[in-house]
Design an enzyme around this catalytic site. Structure first.
Site, PDB file in Angstrom:
ATOM      1  N   GLY A 120      52.573 -71.529 -52.544  1.00 19.31           N
ATOM      2  CA  GLY A 120      54.001 -71.710 -52.375  1.00 19.31           C
ATOM      3  C   GLY A 120      54.443 -73.139 -52.618  1.00 19.31           C
TER       4      GLY A 120
ATOM      5  N   HIS B 257      56.281 -68.031 -53.486  1.00 17.86           N
ATOM      6  CA  HIS B 257      57.594 -68.344 -52.927  1.00 17.86           C
ATOM      7  C   HIS B 257      57.938 -69.828 -53.062  1.00 17.86           C
ATOM      8  CE1 HIS B 257      55.798 -70.125 -49.234  1.00 17.86           C
ATOM      9  NE2 HIS B 257      54.876 -69.187 -49.410  1.00 17.86           N
ATOM     10  N   ASP B 258      59.203 -70.074 -53.365  1.00 20.65           N
ATOM     11  CA  ASP B 258      59.767 -71.426 -53.418  1.00 20.65           C
ATOM     12  C   ASP B 258      59.238 -72.274 -54.564  1.00 20.65           C
ATOM     13  OD1 ASP B 258      61.320 -71.271 -50.819  1.00 20.65           O
ATOM     14  OD2 ASP B 258      59.296 -70.924 -50.070  1.00 20.65           O
TER      15      ASP B 258
END
Length: 239
Positions: free
Chosen positions: A133, A115-116
Site C-alpha cells: 500500500g 490501496h492508496d
C-alpha cells in the site's frame, strides 16, 4: 465508440466509464471508480475492492450502492485512458487517498496495485509483480516479473526493477535496481536513449541519477525535462 462489456462482467454502482473500453468476462469493478477511454480490461480483473486492512469494512459493493462516504466506502479508484490491464490484475481502492493509475500503462497477468498507490503514465507492471500500500510509481517505470514493493516505496520515473527483486526503499529516476533487497546497479541508458537523450547528456546526468550531485544544466526533450524537474523538486516526505 461505445463500451464493450461482456455479459458476465459485474459493475457496481458508482462506476463511471468513458468511451471505447473493453471489459472482459468475469471482470468485477466496484465503485466508487472512474475509468477513462480506450482501456482494455481483461477476464477476471478486479478493480475497486476494499484495501487490505483488517480494520476497514468490506461492503458488498457489487450489490449495494456506495454512498460516497470515505469512512465507509473508501476513497475509490481512478484510472486514465488506453491502459492494457490483463487477466487477474487487481487494483484496490484507497483508504486515505484515491488509488490512481495514469494512462498508457501495461499491467500484465496477475499483477497487483494496492490501496492508496499512485501510478503514473506509461508504466509497465510485469506478471506477478506486487505493490504494498501507499506506493508511488512515477511515469515510465518498469517492474519486472515477480518484483515486490514494500509499503510506501517510491519508484522514480523511468526506473527499472529487475524480476524477483524486493524493493524496500526509494529507487531513483532512470536507474536499474535488482536483488533482495533491491540495490541500484546502474543507469537506465536504454530508457533515456529512447526518450531522445544523447550519450553526452546521459553521462552528464549520471552523478545526479546516482544521487551524488545536483541536477546539471542540460537540455532535455520537453516532456522529459518537465518530468525530471518534477522528480528533482519532489517532497521527500510524501508519505
Amino acid at each position: 465508440m461505445a463500451n464493450r462489456i461482456h455479459p458476465t462482467a459485474v459493475l457496481g454502482e458508482g462506476v463511471e466509464l468513458g468511451d471505447d473500453n473493453v471489459i472482459g468476462p468475469f471482470a468485477v469493478i466496484v465503485g466508487p471508480a472512474r475509468i477513462g477511454d480506450g482501456n482494455w480490461i481483461g477476464p477476471h480483473v478486479t478493480i475497486g475492492t476494499p484495501g487490505e486492512d483488517r480494520g476497514r469494512p468490506h461492503p458488498d459493493a457489487w450489490e449495494t450502492a456506495p454512498v460516497g462516504d470515505p469512512d465507509h466506502d473508501g476513497h475509490g479508484v481512478v484510472i486514465g485512458s488506453r491502459n492494457r490491464i490483463r487477466e487477474y490484475v487487481s487494483v484496490h481502492q484507497g483508504t486515505w487517498r484515491t488509488t490512481t493509475i495514469g494512462s498508457d500503462g501495461y499491467f500484465l497477468r496477475n499483477s497487483h496495485i494496492a490501496h492508496d498507490c499512485l501510478v503514473g503514465d506509461g508504466v509497465t507492471i510485469a506478471s506477478n509483480a506486487v505493490t504494498g500500500g501507499h506506493c508511488h510509481i512515477w511515469d515510465g517505470a518498469n517492474l519486472g516479473m515477480g518484483a515486490i514493493l514494500h509499503q510506501k516505496v517510491v519508484i522514480g520515473p523511468g526506473a527499472m526493477i529487475g524480476m524477483g527483486s524486493a524493493v524496500r526503499r526509494e529507487i531513483g529516476a532512470f536507474t536499474i535496481a535488482v536483488g533482495n533487497p533491491a540495490r541500484v546497479t546502474g543507469v537506465n541508458v536504454v530508457g533515456l536513449s529512447r526518450r531522445g537523450v544523447d550519450e553526452e547528456t546521459i553521462e552528464a546526468l549520471g552523478p545526479w541519477l546516482k544521487g551524488k550531485e545536483g541536477l546539471p544544466d542540460v537540455t532535455l526533450p520537453g516532456d522529459l525535462s518537465t518530468l525530471v524537474k518534477a522528480w528533482d523538486a519532489r517532497p521527500r516526505d510524501e508519505h
